[in-house]
Design an enzyme around this catalytic site. Structure first.
Site, PDB file in Angstrom:
ATOM      1  N   ARG A   1       2.065   9.303  -0.119  1.00 30.56           N
ATOM      2  CA  ARG A   1       2.367   8.066  -0.816  1.00 30.56           C
ATOM      3  C   ARG A   1       2.873   8.301  -2.235  1.00 30.56           C
ATOM      4  NH1 ARG A   1      -1.160   4.328   2.149  1.00 30.56           N
ATOM      5  NH2 ARG A   1      -1.027   2.279   1.212  1.00 30.56           N
TER       6      ARG A   1
ATOM      7  N   LYS B   1       2.617  -0.064  10.008  1.00 30.73           N
ATOM      8  CA  LYS B   1       2.329   1.369  10.220  1.00 30.73           C
ATOM      9  C   LYS B   1       1.120   1.544  11.148  1.00 30.73           C
ATOM     10  CE  LYS B   1       1.596   2.095   5.759  1.00 30.73           C
ATOM     11  NZ  LYS B   1       1.860   0.753   5.211  1.00 30.73           N
TER      12      LYS B   1
ATOM     13  N   ARG C   1     -10.155  -7.093   5.322  1.00 29.70           N
ATOM     14  CA  ARG C   1     -10.249  -6.053   4.293  1.00 29.70           C
ATOM     15  C   ARG C   1     -10.411  -6.647   2.895  1.00 29.70           C
ATOM     16  NH1 ARG C   1      -5.384  -1.928   5.666  1.00 29.70           N
ATOM     17  NH2 ARG C   1      -5.165  -2.066   3.405  1.00 29.70           N
TER      18      ARG C   1
ATOM     19  N   ARG D   1      -4.293 -11.180   8.294  1.00 31.35           N
ATOM     20  CA  ARG D   1      -4.767 -10.083   9.150  1.00 31.35           C
ATOM     21  C   ARG D   1      -6.288 -10.013   9.274  1.00 31.35           C
ATOM     22  NH1 ARG D   1      -3.022  -4.192   7.395  1.00 31.35           N
ATOM     23  NH2 ARG D   1      -3.890  -4.885   5.411  1.00 31.35           N
TER      24      ARG D   1
ATOM     25  N   ARG E   1      -0.252  -4.232  -4.615  1.00 29.89           N
ATOM     26  CA  ARG E   1       0.033  -3.107  -3.695  1.00 29.89           C
ATOM     27  C   ARG E   1       1.541  -2.961  -3.495  1.00 29.89           C
ATOM     28  NH1 ARG E   1      -3.856  -5.025   0.947  1.00 29.89           N
ATOM     29  NH2 ARG E   1      -2.691  -3.616   2.293  1.00 29.89           N
TER      30      ARG E   1
HETATM   31  P1  AP5 Z   1      -0.470  -3.351   9.896  1.00 31.99           P
HETATM   32  O1  AP5 Z   1      -0.016  -2.618  11.114  1.00 31.99           O
HETATM   33  O2  AP5 Z   1      -1.911  -3.395   9.601  1.00 31.99           O
HETATM   34  O3  AP5 Z   1       0.378  -2.846   8.639  1.00 31.99           O
HETATM   35  P2  AP5 Z   1       0.244  -1.528   7.742  1.00 31.99           P
HETATM   36  O4  AP5 Z   1       1.633  -1.065   7.462  1.00 31.99           O
HETATM   37  O5  AP5 Z   1      -0.691  -0.554   8.389  1.00 31.99           O
HETATM   38  O6  AP5 Z   1      -0.341  -2.163   6.430  1.00 31.99           O
HETATM   39  P3  AP5 Z   1      -1.594  -1.763   5.514  1.00 31.99           P
HETATM   40  O7  AP5 Z   1      -2.004  -2.986   4.787  1.00 31.99           O
HETATM   41  O8  AP5 Z   1      -2.635  -1.018   6.295  1.00 31.99           O
HETATM   42  O9  AP5 Z   1      -0.894  -0.764   4.572  1.00 31.99           O
HETATM   43  P4  AP5 Z   1      -1.357  -0.237   3.239  1.00 31.99           P
HETATM   44  O10 AP5 Z   1      -0.382   0.851   3.131  1.00 31.99           O
HETATM   45  O11 AP5 Z   1      -1.371  -1.185   2.125  1.00 31.99           O
HETATM   46  O12 AP5 Z   1      -2.913   0.091   3.465  1.00 31.99           O
HETATM   47  P5  AP5 Z   1      -3.714   1.445   3.721  1.00 31.99           P
HETATM   48  O13 AP5 Z   1      -4.858   1.133   4.555  1.00 31.99           O
HETATM   49  O14 AP5 Z   1      -2.773   2.511   4.134  1.00 31.99           O
HETATM   50  O15 AP5 Z   1       0.110  -4.849  10.013  1.00 31.99           O
HETATM   51  C1  AP5 Z   1      -0.223  -5.827   9.045  1.00 31.99           C
HETATM   52  C2  AP5 Z   1      -0.390  -7.197   9.715  1.00 31.99           C
HETATM   53  O16 AP5 Z   1       0.881  -7.631  10.195  1.00 31.99           O
HETATM   54  C3  AP5 Z   1      -1.319  -7.207  10.928  1.00 31.99           C
HETATM   55  O17 AP5 Z   1      -2.018  -8.431  10.964  1.00 31.99           O
HETATM   56  C4  AP5 Z   1      -0.391  -7.083  12.115  1.00 31.99           C
HETATM   57  O18 AP5 Z   1      -0.948  -7.708  13.262  1.00 31.99           O
HETATM   58  C5  AP5 Z   1       0.847  -7.817  11.607  1.00 31.99           C
HETATM   59  N1  AP5 Z   1       2.096  -7.228  12.123  1.00 31.99           N
HETATM   60  C6  AP5 Z   1       2.378  -5.905  12.290  1.00 31.99           C
HETATM   61  N2  AP5 Z   1       3.629  -5.742  12.774  1.00 31.99           N
HETATM   62  C7  AP5 Z   1       4.150  -6.995  12.896  1.00 31.99           C
HETATM   63  C8  AP5 Z   1       5.425  -7.491  13.350  1.00 31.99           C
HETATM   64  N3  AP5 Z   1       6.397  -6.672  13.777  1.00 31.99           N
HETATM   65  N4  AP5 Z   1       5.609  -8.837  13.334  1.00 31.99           N
HETATM   66  C9  AP5 Z   1       4.632  -9.685  12.903  1.00 31.99           C
HETATM   67  N5  AP5 Z   1       3.406  -9.266  12.492  1.00 31.99           N
HETATM   68  C10 AP5 Z   1       3.173  -7.940  12.469  1.00 31.99           C
HETATM   69  O19 AP5 Z   1      -4.204   1.787   2.241  1.00 31.99           O
HETATM   70  C11 AP5 Z   1      -5.168   0.976   1.593  1.00 31.99           C
HETATM   71  C12 AP5 Z   1      -5.482   1.543   0.218  1.00 31.99           C
HETATM   72  O20 AP5 Z   1      -6.039   2.857   0.365  1.00 31.99           O
HETATM   73  C13 AP5 Z   1      -4.287   1.725  -0.710  1.00 31.99           C
HETATM   74  O21 AP5 Z   1      -3.968   0.535  -1.398  1.00 31.99           O
HETATM   75  C14 AP5 Z   1      -4.810   2.839  -1.638  1.00 31.99           C
HETATM   76  O22 AP5 Z   1      -5.711   2.318  -2.579  1.00 31.99           O
HETATM   77  C15 AP5 Z   1      -5.587   3.716  -0.675  1.00 31.99           C
HETATM   78  N6  AP5 Z   1      -4.758   4.779  -0.077  1.00 31.99           N
HETATM   79  C16 AP5 Z   1      -4.447   4.929   1.245  1.00 31.99           C
HETATM   80  N7  AP5 Z   1      -3.678   6.009   1.435  1.00 31.99           N
HETATM   81  C17 AP5 Z   1      -3.473   6.555   0.200  1.00 31.99           C
HETATM   82  C18 AP5 Z   1      -2.737   7.667  -0.261  1.00 31.99           C
HETATM   83  N8  AP5 Z   1      -2.040   8.452   0.591  1.00 31.99           N
HETATM   84  N9  AP5 Z   1      -2.740   7.923  -1.586  1.00 31.99           N
HETATM   85  C19 AP5 Z   1      -3.449   7.167  -2.456  1.00 31.99           C
HETATM   86  N10 AP5 Z   1      -4.158   6.068  -2.090  1.00 31.99           N
HETATM   87  C20 AP5 Z   1      -4.178   5.773  -0.765  1.00 31.99           C
HETATM   88 MG    MG Z   2      -2.550   0.275   7.831  1.00 26.35          MG
END
Ligand code: AP5
Ligand code: MG
Length: 213
Positions: free
Chosen positions: A88, A13, A160, A127, A171
Site C-alpha cells: 500500500r 478486493k 467495521r 457493507r 481512507r
Molecule cells: P469489498 O470487497 O469489501 O472491498 P475492498 O476493496 O476489500 O474494500 P476494503 O474496505 O476492505 O478496503 P480497504 O483497503 O479500505 O480496507 P482493508 O481492510 O484492506 O467491497 C466493499 C463493499 O462493496 C461490500 O459491501 C461489497 O459487497 C460491495 N461490492 C464489492 N464489489 C461490488 C460491485 N462490483 N458492485 C457493487 N457492490 C460491490 O484495510 C483496513 C485498514 O487496515 C486500512 O485503512 C489501514 O489502516 C490498515 N491496513 C491494511 N493493509 C495495510 C497496509 N498494507 N499498510 C498499512 N495499513 C494497512
Molecule cells: Mg477488503
C-alpha cells in the site's frame, strides 16, 4: 500463482479475492483482516495498529511488512497466494520485492480494480461481514435473506469500525496520496492489468478469470 489485488477502499478486493482463492485453491492474504484480528486479540501488533485503522490512516510499513514476510513463508502459500491490500506504499512494494527474491518467488499478476469515489463511499457505508465465515454483504447489492444473519453459515453480521462516511473519505485521501503511487511501481512490468470494478460483481469476477486463465 502469486497475485496482488490493488484498488481503493471498497473497490471489491476482498469480495473478489475470496472467490479467486476458492477457484484457484490459493489463500487470500488480507493485511486488513489480519490487522483486525490482531486488534481484536489485543496483541502487541493490534495495540500499535488500532488508532491508525480507526482514523483511516495507514499502519506503519514495518508492521505490515513483518506480517506479510511471516505469512508468505507458511506452507499454504507454497503454490500461490493473493495479496489483498498489500503493498500500500512504495516502500512496502520495494520490501515485497526483497521478500520474494529471498524465497525465489515472483508476482505473476498485479490487478488494479478501479471504481468511482462516490460509488465506493456508498458501497462501504452499506457493507457488513459475517463474523464467523467472513462472507461479505451489502444492504443494496447483496442483502442477506434475514437481517443481520449470514446466508451461508448463520453467523452474525458485523460492521467495521472504519466503515463510517468520515473515515471512508479519509481512507480515500490516504489511498490517493500513498497507495496510488504504487501503481507506478508496477505499471511497466508486463504483469500489471486493470479491471473495471464498476461492473456487477459477477462480471468483475469473469474479467479477473479471463486475465488469470
Ligand atoms: P469489498 O470487497 O469489501 O472491498 P475492498 O476493496 O476489500 O474494500 P476494503 O474496505 O476492505 O478496503 P480497504 O483497503 O479500505 O480496507 P482493508 O481492510 O484492506 O467491497 C466493499 C463493499 O462493496 C461490500 O459491501 C461489497 O459487497 C460491495 N461490492 C464489492 N464489489 C461490488 C460491485 N462490483 N458492485 C457493487 N457492490 C460491490 O484495510 C483496513 C485498514 O487496515 C486500512 O485503512 C489501514 O489502516 C490498515 N491496513 C491494511 N493493509 C495495510 C497496509 N498494507 N499498510 C498499512 N495499513 C494497512
Ligand atoms: Mg477488503
Amino acid at each position: 500463482m502469486n497475485l496482488i489485488f490493488m484498488g481503493p477502499p471498497g473497490a471489491g478486493k476482498g469480495t473478489q479475492a475470496r472467490q479467486v482463492a476458492v477457484k484457484y485453491g490459493i489463500p487470500q492474504l488480507s493485511t486488513g483482516d489480519m490487522l483486525r484480528s490482531a486488534v481484536k486479540a489485543g496483541s502487541e501488533v493490534g495495540l500499535k495498529a488500532k488508532a491508525a485503522m480507526e482514523s483511516g490512516g495507514l499502519v506503519t510499513d514495518d508492521i505490515v511488512i513483518g506480517i506479510i514476510g511471516d505469512r508468505i513463508g507458511e506452507s499454504d502459500c507454497a503454490s500461490g497466494f493473493i495479496l489483498d491490500g498489500f503493498p500500500r506504499t512504495v516502500a512496502q512494494a520495494e520490501a515485497l520485492e526483497k521478500l520474494l527474491a529471498e524465497r525465489s518467488m515472483k508476482i505473476d499478476s498485479v490487478i488494479d480494480i478501479t471504481a468511482d469515489n462516490e460509488a465506493l463511499v456508498a458501497r462501504i457505508t452499506g457493507r457488513s461481514t459475517c463474523s464467523k465465515c467472513g462472507e461479505g454483504y451489502h444492504k443494496q447489492h447483496k442483502a442477506p435473506a434475514k437481517d443481520g444473519v449470514c446466508d451461508k453459515c448463520g453467523g452474525a453480521l458485523a460492521t467495521r469500525a472504519d466503515d463510517n462516511e468520515e473515515t471512508v473519505r479519509n481512507r480515500l485521501e490516504v489511498y490517493e496520496a500513498q497507495t496510488a503511487p504504487v501503481i507506478g511501481f508496477y505499471k511497466d512490468s508486463g504483469s500489471f492489468k486493470t479491471v473495471d470494478g464498476m461492473q456487477n460483481m459477477d462480471d468483475v469476477f469473469a474479467s479477473l478469470c479471463n486475465i488469470l486463465g
